[in-house]
Write a protein that holds these residues in place. Structure first.
Motif: not given
Length: 92
Positions: A26-52
């Motif tokens: 929860x709170x994690x969205x993958x927006x882009x990825x490369x074949x060599x394992x690099x991911x662009x990810x957005x993390x947001x606060x949820x009701x259960x946990x802070x983004x940090x």
């Protein structure tokens, strides 16, 4: 609202499992990825946990080589909503 943009590097051999685990967090969205394992990810606060806290959990996923915070935005929505709608402000 607390939004963090991260670049995550995952070992290729563990990429499918690591990506699936991130997508099921929860709170994690993958927006882009490369074949060599690099991911662009957005993390947001949820009701259960802070983004940090979520980011610290992503560090612990097997195969994660590195995670860097590249963008951070915080906005107090309760104050923004009051400023945008003066009629909702309590009378003194």
């Amino acid at each position: 609202m607390n939004i963090c943009g991260c670049l995550i590097h995952v070992a290729q051999a563990q990429l499918p499992a690591a990506r699936a685990r991130m997508e099921n967090t929860d709170g994690v969205e993958i927006h882009a990825a490369t074949d060599d394992g690099r991911l662009v990810v957005v993390v947001e606060d949820t009701d259960e946990a802070r983004a940090s806290e979520i980011i610290m959990g992503l560090h612990q996923i097997p195969g994660v080589i590195s995670l860097s915070l590249n963008y951070h935005h915080f906005e107090d929505l309760s104050q923004a909503a009051l400023a945008a709608a003066p009629a909702l402000q309590p009378e003194i």
